[in-house]
Design a protein around this motif. Structure first.
Motif, PDB file in Angstrom:
ATOM      1  N   ASN A 128       7.733   7.740 -23.282  1.00  0.00           N
ATOM      2  CA  ASN A 128       6.654   6.904 -23.141  1.00  0.00           C
ATOM      3  C   ASN A 128       6.440   5.992 -24.309  1.00  0.00           C
ATOM      4  O   ASN A 128       6.051   4.853 -24.367  1.00  0.00           O
ATOM      5  N   GLN A 129       6.601   6.525 -25.628  1.00  0.00           N
ATOM      6  CA  GLN A 129       6.575   5.770 -26.820  1.00  0.00           C
ATOM      7  C   GLN A 129       7.260   4.665 -26.896  1.00  0.00           C
ATOM      8  O   GLN A 129       7.143   3.645 -27.469  1.00  0.00           O
ATOM      9  N   MET A 130       8.482   4.671 -26.114  1.00  0.00           N
ATOM     10  CA  MET A 130       9.541   3.757 -26.300  1.00  0.00           C
ATOM     11  C   MET A 130       9.100   2.540 -25.393  1.00  0.00           C
ATOM     12  O   MET A 130       9.279   1.397 -25.866  1.00  0.00           O
ATOM     13  N   ILE A 131       8.581   2.954 -24.099  1.00  0.00           N
ATOM     14  CA  ILE A 131       8.069   2.062 -23.316  1.00  0.00           C
ATOM     15  C   ILE A 131       7.100   1.099 -24.098  1.00  0.00           C
ATOM     16  O   ILE A 131       7.013  -0.294 -24.008  1.00  0.00           O
ATOM     17  N   CYS A 132       5.872   1.864 -24.667  1.00  0.00           N
ATOM     18  CA  CYS A 132       4.942   1.296 -25.585  1.00  0.00           C
ATOM     19  C   CYS A 132       5.708   0.283 -26.682  1.00  0.00           C
ATOM     20  O   CYS A 132       5.020  -0.800 -26.693  1.00  0.00           O
ATOM     21  N   ASP A 133       6.429   0.657 -27.337  1.00  0.00           N
ATOM     22  CA  ASP A 133       7.036  -0.143 -28.277  1.00  0.00           C
ATOM     23  C   ASP A 133       7.799  -1.375 -27.508  1.00  0.00           C
ATOM     24  O   ASP A 133       7.810  -2.453 -28.120  1.00  0.00           O
ATOM     25  N   MET A 134       8.371  -1.201 -26.501  1.00  0.00           N
ATOM     26  CA  MET A 134       8.934  -2.300 -25.724  1.00  0.00           C
ATOM     27  C   MET A 134       7.939  -3.250 -25.398  1.00  0.00           C
ATOM     28  O   MET A 134       8.332  -4.584 -25.329  1.00  0.00           O
ATOM     29  N   LEU A 135       6.774  -2.861 -24.930  1.00  0.00           N
ATOM     30  CA  LEU A 135       5.755  -3.942 -24.521  1.00  0.00           C
ATOM     31  C   LEU A 135       5.595  -4.990 -25.436  1.00  0.00           C
ATOM     32  O   LEU A 135       5.187  -6.119 -25.199  1.00  0.00           O
ATOM     33  N   LEU A 136       5.578  -4.640 -26.856  1.00  0.00           N
ATOM     34  CA  LEU A 136       5.311  -5.361 -27.786  1.00  0.00           C
ATOM     35  C   LEU A 136       6.469  -6.233 -28.245  1.00  0.00           C
ATOM     36  O   LEU A 136       6.078  -7.520 -28.697  1.00  0.00           O
ATOM     37  N   ARG A 137       7.551  -6.318 -27.568  1.00  0.00           N
ATOM     38  CA  ARG A 137       8.787  -7.190 -27.553  1.00  0.00           C
ATOM     39  C   ARG A 137       8.736  -7.911 -26.403  1.00  0.00           C
ATOM     40  O   ARG A 137       9.639  -9.029 -26.722  1.00  0.00           O
ATOM     41  N   LEU A 138       8.061  -7.844 -25.432  1.00  0.00           N
ATOM     42  CA  LEU A 138       8.172  -8.731 -24.339  1.00  0.00           C
ATOM     43  C   LEU A 138       7.774 -10.117 -24.448  1.00  0.00           C
ATOM     44  O   LEU A 138       6.872 -10.148 -25.151  1.00  0.00           O
ATOM     45  N   LYS A 139       8.473 -10.980 -23.919  1.00  0.00           N
ATOM     46  CA  LYS A 139       7.786 -12.492 -24.020  1.00  0.00           C
ATOM     47  C   LYS A 139       7.526 -13.042 -22.536  1.00  0.00           C
ATOM     48  O   LYS A 139       8.441 -12.742 -21.622  1.00  0.00           O
ATOM     49  N   SER A 140       6.458 -13.484 -22.372  1.00  0.00           N
ATOM     50  CA  SER A 140       6.002 -13.894 -20.974  1.00  0.00           C
ATOM     51  C   SER A 140       6.396 -15.447 -20.986  1.00  0.00           C
ATOM     52  O   SER A 140       5.865 -16.134 -21.822  1.00  0.00           O
ATOM     53  N   ILE A 141       7.105 -16.074 -19.745  1.00  0.00           N
ATOM     54  CA  ILE A 141       7.339 -17.167 -19.579  1.00  0.00           C
ATOM     55  C   ILE A 141       7.247 -17.639 -18.202  1.00  0.00           C
ATOM     56  O   ILE A 141       7.328 -16.771 -17.208  1.00  0.00           O
ATOM     57  N   VAL A 142       6.586 -18.799 -17.991  1.00  0.00           N
ATOM     58  CA  VAL A 142       6.215 -19.267 -16.707  1.00  0.00           C
ATOM     59  C   VAL A 142       7.321 -20.144 -16.317  1.00  0.00           C
ATOM     60  O   VAL A 142       7.776 -21.206 -16.883  1.00  0.00           O
ATOM     61  N   ASN A 175      17.827  -3.040 -28.534  1.00  0.00           N
ATOM     62  CA  ASN A 175      18.809  -2.128 -29.549  1.00  0.00           C
ATOM     63  C   ASN A 175      18.106  -1.729 -30.901  1.00  0.00           C
ATOM     64  O   ASN A 175      18.064  -0.507 -31.235  1.00  0.00           O
ATOM     65  N   ASP A 176      17.201  -2.628 -31.391  1.00  0.00           N
ATOM     66  CA  ASP A 176      16.331  -2.447 -32.454  1.00  0.00           C
ATOM     67  C   ASP A 176      15.394  -1.106 -32.099  1.00  0.00           C
ATOM     68  O   ASP A 176      15.135  -0.369 -32.864  1.00  0.00           O
ATOM     69  N   ILE A 177      14.732  -1.192 -30.682  1.00  0.00           N
ATOM     70  CA  ILE A 177      13.976  -0.150 -30.372  1.00  0.00           C
ATOM     71  C   ILE A 177      14.684   1.189 -30.257  1.00  0.00           C
ATOM     72  O   ILE A 177      14.103   2.228 -30.636  1.00  0.00           O
ATOM     73  N   LEU A 178      15.654   1.246 -29.527  1.00  0.00           N
ATOM     74  CA  LEU A 178      16.547   2.569 -29.101  1.00  0.00           C
ATOM     75  C   LEU A 178      17.000   3.181 -30.286  1.00  0.00           C
ATOM     76  O   LEU A 178      17.372   4.205 -30.112  1.00  0.00           O
ATOM     77  N   VAL A 179      17.194   2.631 -31.556  1.00  0.00           N
ATOM     78  CA  VAL A 179      17.655   3.183 -32.667  1.00  0.00           C
ATOM     79  C   VAL A 179      16.665   4.416 -33.138  1.00  0.00           C
ATOM     80  O   VAL A 179      17.168   5.264 -33.418  1.00  0.00           O
ATOM     81  N   HIS A 180      15.607   4.298 -32.575  1.00  0.00           N
ATOM     82  CA  HIS A 180      14.475   5.517 -32.955  1.00  0.00           C
ATOM     83  C   HIS A 180      14.366   6.629 -31.900  1.00  0.00           C
ATOM     84  O   HIS A 180      13.456   7.364 -32.026  1.00  0.00           O
TER      85      HIS A 180
END
Length: 715
Positions: A528-542, A623-628
C-alpha cells in the motif's frame, strides 16, 4: 572416637563400591542454610553466658550447615559427633567396627571428616570468644538497612486521597448496569439516552484547539456580537439622546449580558486554549492557564471588565464610562481569521466585512456631527443639524457626504465648524482610499484564478496568431482551456500542490485518487505504501475528443490509467475498427511499462472518445519507486511475464491456411543446422545425403502425379 568414625566411613562392602564408586577428586565444601538444631543452639546461648566455663570445651559444637554435599555413607550423621565419648553408647555402625574383619579406608571420607572437624573447632572457638566478649560480631552477614521513606506533606496526601476516591467512584459507576430510559408518548414508547450522557456531550474538554475546534469558533461568534454591541451603541448613546430613564432597564440588561459573555470568555474558554511551545503542543490545564495569564490578551480582557460604571453614582448614567469594553478587539479579529479559514468562499465574507468597516466609520462620523451640532446649538447655523426629522438619519447623510465627498456641503461659519469640517475632509480622504484599496484586494483575490486562466489563454492565442496556426488547431486549444478550467478549476494541479509539504501532498492525493488506483488489477497484491508513493508521481492530462493517446508502432514508455471519460482501442486492416472501449479505472500500456527489455512498440491505436482525463505513469518513475519495494517489484515482474505470455499466445493463435491434398502428410521441417549440413555435403555426389534427396524427389513426384490424376478424374 574419630578413629572409629574413620573406620566406619571407610568400611565399604563390594556391592556398595560397585553401585556408588567413590570419586577421586575432592570438591570444595559448600555452606548451606542453618538447620533447626543450630537455631535452637543460638537460642540457648544467652543461657550459657551465665556459666563461667564450658562443660566440655574440647568437644566441637554440631554444625550441620558445614556438612559435605554428598556423604559416601548415609548411615553416618554429623549430629552424632556431639555425643560425649564417656557415655559408652556407640552407634550401631561403631559397634560393628569394634572388631572389623577387613577394613577398607576411603580417602574421600577421610578428607571430608577432617574438613568437618576443622569447621567444628572454628565454630567452637568463635562461640567461646562470643561468651567472653559480648560485642564480638557474628560471622553471618547483617541484613540490609531498609530505606527511610520521606513523609509526604499533608496536602499531597489529601490530593492523593481525593484522586483515589474519584477513581473508586468512576469504577463503581462503570460497574453499575446501564439504566434503561424510555420516553412515553401518546401513541408509542421508545428508548432514550440518559440525561448524564447528554450532559457529557455538552461538557467542554480540558483543552481546545483554537484553529480547528468549531465549538470555540461558535463561542467567538457570541463574543463578537457582544463586542459589536459595545462598538456601535456606546458612541450612539453618548452622542444621541436615546438613553432615557424610561428605557434604562433595557440598556442595563443588554450591558449585563455582554459583560457576562466577556467574563465567561475570560474564565472558561481562554484558559483552555492550546498553545505551541518549542514545537510541542501544550495540553496541560495548569500550563495553559499560566500561559494565558502571562499574555497581553489577559491584561486587555481584565481592563475591559473593570467596573467603571460605579461613576454612574456621581456623574450620572453616561455610556462613556463603558468605553473600556472596546478593549476586547482581539477576539473580534481572531473570529475573522478563524471563520475565513473554514469557509470555502472566504472572499464573500471579506466583502461583507469591508462593507461593515465602512458603515462603522460613517456611524462614528454621524455621532461626532450630532455632538458638534449640539455643542454649537441645534439649528443655530446652516452647517449644524436643524433639529427636523430623524436626527440619526440626517447626521448619517452628512457623514456620508463628508467622508465620501460625493456632494456639496453647507459652508461652515464659525471657527469650530471650519476646523471640524477640515478634519472631516482629511480623515474622509484617508479612510476612503484605505477602504477602496482593501475592496480592490478582496475582489482581486477572489478572481485571481480566473484572471490567470484568461491571461494564459490570451497568451496562447496570441502565440498561435503570430505563427499563423490553422483555425482548427486554435479551436481545439480553446476547447482544451475551457474544458480544463470548467472541470478542475485550474490549469495545472501540480502548481497548487508544490507549495505544500510532501506529507500533505500525499494526503490530498490519497483522498482524490487512491480509490481509482487501488482498484486497478495490475497493482493488487502490491504494498500500500508503494501505491501511495506512486500517487505522487502520477501526471494528469486531459485529451479532447478524437485525440490519439498512443499510436500503433510507437515506442511505449508510459502506462495510462483512466481517471474520467472513455477511450477506444482501434484495429483492423485500416485501423478504424473499435476493438474495445475502456472506461474509468481501466489500464492500458502496462506491457510497455513492465517489459524487462525496455519499451515495446504499441500494438494498436488508442483514441479518446469524448473528453478523457488520464493519469500517466512513466517507466523511469516506476523503477525509482520499486527500488525501495522489492516484494512489489517481484509481484509486478510476475504479472508482466504473464501478460507477455498471454500476448504471445494471442499473436500465435490466429487463423492459419490449410494445405490441401497429400501434401499434408509432409509437414514443413525446421532448417538443418549449418554444422550438420556441412558434414553431410562433404561426402561427395555418391554420399548418403545425395541418395536420400534422390529417393525423396522420386516419392514426391509420384505423389504429385497421383494427385493430378485424381483431380483430373474428379473434374
Amino acid at each position: 572416637m574419630f578413629s572409629k568414625l574413620k573406620s566406619g566411613f571407610g568400611k565399604v562392602t563390594p556391592q556398595q563400591e560397585d553401585e556408588n564408586p567413590a570419586p577421586q577428586a575432592t570438591p570444595a565444601p559448600q555452606r548451606t542454610e542453618p538447620s533447626k538444631e543450630e537455631a535452637k543452639e543460638k537460642e540457648d546461648e544467652p543461657k550459657k553466658e551465665a556459666e563461667p566455663t564450658l562443660a566440655n570445651p574440647q568437644q566441637p559444637a554440631p554444625d550441620p550447615a558445614c556438612a559435605p554435599e554428598a556423604a559416601p555413607q548415609p548411615q553416618a550423621e554429623p549430629a552424632k559427633l556431639d555425643e560425649p565419648a564417656s557415655n559408652g553408647q556407640d552407634s550401631p555402625a561403631v559397634q560393628e567396627d569394634a572388631h572389623p574383619v577387613a577394613t577398607v579406608v576411603s580417602e574421600f571420607a577421610d578428607t571430608q571428616l577432617q574438613d568437618i572437624v576443622k569447621r567444628l573447632r572454628q565454630r567452637t572457638d568463635h562461640f567461646k570468644e562470643k561468651l567472653l566478649d559480648k560485642d564480638a560480631s557474628s560471622p553471618e552477614p547483617s541484613p540490609p538497612v531498609s530505606p527511610i521513606k520521606k513523609k509526604r506533606p499533608k496536602k499531597d496526601e489529601k490530593k492523593d486521597e481525593k484522586k483515589d476516591e474519584k477513581e473508586d467512584e468512576k469504577k463503581v459507576e462503570e460497574a453499575k448496569p446501564e439504566e434503561e430510559h424510555y420516553c412515553d408518548m401518546l401513541c408509542c414508547k421508545f428508548k432514550t439516552k440518559p440525561l448524564k450522557e447528554k450532559l457529557k456531550k455538552c461538557r467542554l474538554p480540558d483543552s481546545l484547539d483554537g484553529c480547528t475546534d468549531r465549538r470555540y469558533i461558535l463561542w467567538l461568534f457570541f463574543v463578537t456580537l457582544a463586542f459589536n454591541w459595545n462598538c456601535w451603541f456606546i458612541p450612539m448613546r453618548w452622542a444621541f439622546p436615546y438613553q432615557t430613564p424610561e428605557n434604562n432597564l433595557y440598556w442595563f440588561m443588554m450591558d449585563f449580558l455582554c459583560d457576562l459573555i466577556y467574563l465567561l470568555d475570560m474564565l472558561v474558554f481562554q484558559p483552555r486554549l492550546q498553545f505551541v511551545k518549542g514545537g510541542d503542543i501544550i495540553y496541560d490545564r495548569a500550563e495553559m492557564k499560566k500561559h494565558y495569564r502571562a499574555s497581553l490578551r489577559f491584561r486587555l480582557d481584565l481592563i475591559s471588565l473593570l467596573p467603571f460604571e460605579v461613576f454612574y453614582l456621581k456623574f450620572g448614567i453616561k455610556s462613556v464610562f463603558r468605553a473600556n469594553r472596546l478593549m476586547k478587539y482581539e477576539s473580534f479579529f481572531e473570529f475573522n481569521e478563524r471563520l475565513e479559514a473554514i469557509l470555502s468562499k472566504a472572499y464573500i465574507y471579506r466583502v461583507f466585512r469591508t462593507t461593515g468597516y465602512l458603515l462603522f466609520i460613517l456611524h462614528i462620523n454621524a455621532c461626532l456631527y450630532y455632538w458638534a451640532s449640539e455643542y454649537e446649538g441645534i439649528g443655530s447655523t446652516k452647517w449644524v443639524y436643524d433639529g427636523k426629522g430623524n436626527n440619526y438619519l440626517h447626521c448619517l447623510l452628512y457623514a456620508e457626504k463628508a467622508l465620501l465627498m460625493i456632494a456639496e456641503l453647507p459652508y461652515p461659519t464659525t471657527q469650530f465648524e471650519i476646523i471640524f469640517q477640515m478634519t472631516n475632509y482629511f480623515f474622509g480622504a484617508f479612510f476612503l482610499s484605505t477602504i477602496l484599496g482593501q475592496m480592490r484586494d478582496v475582489i482581486g483575490a477572489a478572481t485571481a484564478g480566473q484572471t490567470y486562466f484568461r491571461s494564459s489563454m490570451d497568451n496562447t492565442v496570441a502565440y498561435m496568431n503570430t505563427y499563423k496556426i490553422t483555425k482548427l488547431v486554435q479551436n481545439r486549444v480553446r476547447t482544451w482551456y475551457n474544458y480544463t478550467w470548467a472541470s478542475q478549476g485550474m490549469l495545472d494541479e501540480s502548481e497548487l500542490l508544490e507549495e505544500l509539504p510532501v506529507s500533505m501532498q500525499l494526503a490530498i492525493a490519497i483522498d482524490v485518487n487512491y480509490s481509482i488506483v487501488s482498484n486497478v488489477e495490475l497493482f493488487k497484491g502490491c504494498d500500500n505504501q508503494m501505491i501511495c508513493d506512486m500517487l505522487l508521481r502520477l501526471k494528469s492530462i486531459v485529451y479532447l475528443p478524437g485525440d490519439y493517446v498512443c499510436k500503433k508502432g510507437e515506442i511505449g514508455r508510459e502506462m495510462y490509467i483512466i481517471k474520467q471519460g472513455e477511450v477506444q482501442v482501434l484495429g483492423g486492416p485500416d485501423g478504424t475498427v473499435v476493438l474495445v472501449t475502456l472506461r474509468a479505472g481501466a489500464v492500458f500500456g502496462e506491457i510497455s511499462l513492465l517489459a524487462a527489455s525496455g519499451g515495446n512498440r504499441r500494438t494498436a491505436n488508442v483514441v479518446a472518445h469524448g473528453f478523457a482525463n488520464l493519469f500517466i505513469l512513466d517507466k523511469k518513475e516506476l523503477n525509482d519507486i520499486l527500488v525501495h519495494y522489492p516484494d512489489s517489484q517481484k509481484v509486478l515482474a510476475r504479472k508482466g511475464k504473464k501478460l507477455m505470455k498471454d500476448k504471445g499466445k494471442k499473436d500465435d493463435g490466429g487463423p492459419k491456411e490449410r494445405t490441401k491434398g497429400f501434401t499434408t502428410l509432409f509437414s514443413i521441417k525446421p532448417e538443418t543446422p549449418k554444422l550438420f549440413r556441412a558434414f553431410m555435403s562433404a561426402k561427395g555426389a555418391g554420399g548418403l545425403l545425395s541418395r536420400l534427396k534422390a529417393e525423396q524427389a522420386k516419392v514426391l513426384s509420384s505423389f504429385i502425379l497421383i494427385e493430378g490424376m485424381v483431380s483430373y478424374l474428379n473434374g
